[in-house]
Design a protein around this motif. Structure first.
Motif, mmCIF file in Angstrom:
data_model
loop_
_atom_site.group_PDB
_atom_site.id
_atom_site.type_symbol
_atom_site.label_atom_id
_atom_site.label_comp_id
_atom_site.label_asym_id
_atom_site.label_seq_id
_atom_site.Cartn_x
_atom_site.Cartn_y
_atom_site.Cartn_z
ATOM 1 N N THR A 173 -1.076 16.003 13.044
ATOM 2 C CA THR A 173 -2.269 15.675 13.824
ATOM 3 C C THR A 173 -3.556 16.063 13.104
ATOM 4 N N GLY A 174 -3.418 16.657 11.926
ATOM 5 C CA GLY A 174 -4.593 17.161 11.219
ATOM 6 C C GLY A 174 -5.419 16.094 10.534
ATOM 7 N N ARG A 175 -4.787 14.974 10.149
ATOM 8 C CA ARG A 175 -5.502 13.930 9.404
ATOM 9 C C ARG A 175 -4.624 12.695 9.316
ATOM 10 N N LYS A 176 -5.188 11.617 8.832
ATOM 11 C CA LYS A 176 -4.430 10.402 8.579
ATOM 12 C C LYS A 176 -3.992 10.372 7.116
ATOM 13 N N LYS A 177 -2.788 9.888 6.882
ATOM 14 C CA LYS A 177 -2.326 9.681 5.515
ATOM 15 C C LYS A 177 -2.527 8.202 5.168
ATOM 16 N N VAL A 178 -3.389 7.934 4.217
ATOM 17 C CA VAL A 178 -3.699 6.560 3.829
ATOM 18 C C VAL A 178 -3.755 6.455 2.303
ATOM 19 N N VAL A 179 -3.818 5.229 1.821
ATOM 20 C CA VAL A 179 -3.897 4.982 0.385
ATOM 21 C C VAL A 179 -5.231 5.505 -0.161
ATOM 22 N N ASP A 180 -5.162 6.209 -1.270
ATOM 23 C CA ASP A 180 -6.358 6.633 -1.988
ATOM 24 C C ASP A 180 -6.878 5.413 -2.758
ATOM 25 N N VAL A 181 -7.837 4.721 -2.160
ATOM 26 C CA VAL A 181 -8.317 3.448 -2.717
ATOM 27 C C VAL A 181 -8.885 3.629 -4.116
ATOM 28 N N CYS A 182 -9.693 4.658 -4.312
ATOM 29 C CA CYS A 182 -10.315 4.862 -5.624
ATOM 30 C C CYS A 182 -9.272 5.063 -6.719
ATOM 31 N N LYS A 183 -8.174 5.678 -6.358
ATOM 32 C CA LYS A 183 -7.154 6.033 -7.346
ATOM 33 C C LYS A 183 -6.099 4.944 -7.544
ATOM 34 N N TYR A 184 -5.783 4.196 -6.457
ATOM 35 C CA TYR A 184 -4.610 3.331 -6.520
ATOM 36 C C TYR A 184 -4.851 1.855 -6.195
ATOM 37 N N TYR A 185 -6.087 1.467 -5.855
ATOM 38 C CA TYR A 185 -6.305 0.078 -5.437
ATOM 39 C C TYR A 185 -7.579 -0.471 -6.056
ATOM 40 N N SER A 186 -7.457 -1.618 -6.695
ATOM 41 C CA SER A 186 -8.615 -2.282 -7.274
ATOM 42 C C SER A 186 -9.243 -3.181 -6.212
ATOM 43 N N THR A 187 -10.442 -2.825 -5.774
ATOM 44 C CA THR A 187 -11.119 -3.623 -4.759
ATOM 45 C C THR A 187 -11.666 -4.928 -5.332
ATOM 46 N N GLU A 188 -11.769 -5.006 -6.646
ATOM 47 C CA GLU A 188 -12.208 -6.247 -7.294
ATOM 48 C C GLU A 188 -11.049 -7.217 -7.467
ATOM 49 N N ARG A 189 -9.918 -6.689 -7.883
ATOM 50 C CA ARG A 189 -8.758 -7.548 -8.173
ATOM 51 C C ARG A 189 -7.805 -7.662 -6.994
ATOM 52 N N LEU A 190 -8.012 -6.847 -5.943
ATOM 53 C CA LEU A 190 -7.127 -6.831 -4.772
ATOM 54 C C LEU A 190 -5.671 -6.640 -5.209
ATOM 55 N N ARG A 191 -5.519 -5.654 -6.063
ATOM 56 C CA ARG A 191 -4.201 -5.331 -6.604
ATOM 57 C C ARG A 191 -4.085 -3.823 -6.753
ATOM 58 N N PRO A 192 -2.845 -3.309 -6.810
ATOM 59 C CA PRO A 192 -2.680 -1.872 -7.055
ATOM 60 C C PRO A 192 -3.091 -1.494 -8.468
ATOM 61 N N ILE A 193 -3.540 -0.256 -8.619
ATOM 62 C CA ILE A 193 -3.838 0.324 -9.930
ATOM 63 C C ILE A 193 -2.743 1.330 -10.258
ATOM 64 N N TYR A 194 -2.203 1.248 -11.437
ATOM 65 C CA TYR A 194 -1.189 2.224 -11.841
ATOM 66 C C TYR A 194 -1.368 2.493 -13.328
ATOM 67 N N GLU A 195 -2.387 3.257 -13.653
ATOM 68 C CA GLU A 195 -2.750 3.489 -15.050
ATOM 69 C C GLU A 195 -1.773 4.414 -15.765
ATOM 70 N N SER A 196 -1.234 5.390 -15.031
ATOM 71 C CA SER A 196 -0.299 6.325 -15.658
ATOM 72 C C SER A 196 0.796 6.696 -14.664
ATOM 73 N N PHE A 197 2.008 6.736 -15.162
ATOM 74 C CA PHE A 197 3.124 7.114 -14.307
ATOM 75 C C PHE A 197 3.547 8.572 -14.527
ATOM 76 N N LEU A 198 2.929 9.237 -15.481
ATOM 77 C CA LEU A 198 3.335 10.594 -15.822
ATOM 78 C C LEU A 198 3.131 11.534 -14.640
ATOM 79 N N ARG A 199 4.211 12.216 -14.259
ATOM 80 C CA ARG A 199 4.224 13.200 -13.175
ATOM 81 C C ARG A 199 3.814 12.628 -11.815
ATOM 82 N N GLN A 200 3.945 11.309 -11.674
ATOM 83 C CA GLN A 200 3.719 10.687 -10.372
ATOM 84 C C GLN A 200 5.004 10.777 -9.553
#
Length: 399
Positions: free
Chosen positions: A363-390
């Motif tokens: 109840t403390g917060r909503k869990k949502v996609v980190d847009v800045c980190k994982y979503y390109s608002t220009e390309r309307l596609r996911p961003i995945y620049e590095s998979f290391l330790r993800q």
């Protein structure tokens, strides 16, 4: 016969997902072997609300004692054999108050928590294990705050329960979305159309983002970022021209909104006891606008649309491998916590490791996609620049 160590109650609330029955099985088998008695509460919180605390009354519709034979039979199947509901005992409409309580609760909305606690005591339940999303688990937190021992297990197609990277049902949802999207490609390609698929995701876009990352779609729109319809039409037209079969695909989260209409679309005005109206219709709107806008980006020619709401097709049927393994682990984690004497915990999967966190995280917060980190608002596609330790599912981490 030896006296049981105690009695564990288990319930499933909210929408069904593949993996619930394996979780129930894991809890039950381990608990019985540790010397506990296990009671399954039927229809989520509704079973314990409707129960009549009188030994002369037949309450078999509201609960059942679980055995290895019962859970082994159901443990490999989808859905929940205990059934489910969206009942919220702290906000129970007058029409849902059971007959034996109607003299006591006469308001339009009622809090019947006192009777829930009395009914749990009547059944002799020492510890409760609710399996659900943040709505179901928020009431589990309420019972913990009232003094009930509670260990929670996260479940939701949207993977949006805070405190955990993974919720039961999510992997099967992603697997089915990829599979069904690829199947529908044959029709979209045969007719050279846009393919619009509406998928789950009220507040979080993981169920659209992950399949797109896996190659199921060219673009996706998610609840975390309102999208411009003209921009989407231009991108899909570009994708279609590049494809040898002249088609393109977009996954649309049911909670997504357009920049010119910033409200979610609903099937009707009726809301459930958690205040949620049933979502549906954004895929239809996207399909309609794509058809209308298509001549602008396709040399004056209109492009037709294959439009499909995947909905229950991704939540029905048997669990995949992840949703068979994770529920087993979550169930055993819950028993470990009970054996340790813990309460008020949510079992979790974080940074690739099984763990547990305080239940009040739900109840403390909503869990949502980190847009800045994982979503390109220009390309309307996911961003995945590095998979290391993800984490395993990349953008689903909850740090």
């Amino acid at each position: 016969m030896a006296k049981a160590k105690g009695t564990i109650g288990i319930l499933t609330g909210g929408g069904d997902v593949p993996g619930l029955n394996p979780a129930i099985r894991a809890v039950t088998v381990r608990a019985l072997r540790e010397g506990y008695r296990v009671i399954g509460l039927r229809r989520g919180w509704a079973g314990i609300v409707d129960l009549v605390p009188d030994k002369k009354v037949d309450n078999s519709e509201h609960f059942q004692e679980l055995t290895e034979e019962i859970v082994n039979r159901a443990g490999r199947t989808g859905g929940t054999f205990l059934h489910t509901s969206r009942t919220r005992p702290s906000h129970l409409p007058k029409s849902n108050v059971p007959p034996h309580l109607r003299d006591r609760y006469t308001d339009e909305i009622n809090d019947v928590t006192e009777d829930v606690l009395n009914n749990l005591d009547f059944l002799g339940i020492d510890t409760l294990i609710p399996i659900g999303g943040d709505d179901t688990l928020s009431y589990g937190l309420r019972l913990h705050q009232e003094g009930m021992r509670v260990i929670a297990i996260p479940k939701t197609m949207d993977n949006d329960v805070p405190g955990t990277d993974y919720c039961i049902g999510f992997s099967t949802c992603v697997t089915r979305t990829i599979e069904l999207t690829h199947r529908l490609r044959t029709t979209a390609g045969s007719h050279e159309r846009f393919l619009v698929l509406e998928v789950f995701g009220r507040y979080a876009g993981y169920s659209a983002l992950l399949p797109t990352m896996a190659g199921a779609a060219d673009r996706c729109v998610i609840p975390e970022h309102p999208f411009d319809m003209e921009h989407l039409a231009e991108l899909l037209s570009f994708d279609r021209k590049k494809h040898p079969s002249n088609y393109s695909v977009v996954l649309v989260s049911e909670g997504a909104t357009m920049t010119h209409h910033d409200e979610m679309l609903f099937e009707g005005e009726e809301a459930d006891q958690f205040g949620h109206k049933k979502l549906g219709g954004i895929g239809d709107e996207v399909a309609k606008h794509l058809k209308d806008l298509s001549p602008k980006y396709n040399e004056g020619r209109r492009v037709n649309v294959v439009n499909q709401r995947l909905g229950y097709l991704v939540r029905c049927g048997d669990p995949d491998a992840m949703d068979s393994i994770v529920p087993m682990a979550f169930g055993n984690l819950a028993l470990d916590l009970i054996l340790q004497g813990s309460s008020g915990r949510l079992v979790s999967l974080r940074n690739g490791c099984y763990d547990n966190v305080p239940i009040d995280v739900v109840t403390g917060r909503k869990k949502v996609v980190d847009v800045c980190k994982y979503y390109s608002t220009e390309r309307l596609r996911p961003i995945y620049e590095s998979f290391l330790r993800q984490p395993l599912f990349i953008m689903t981490s909850d740090v």
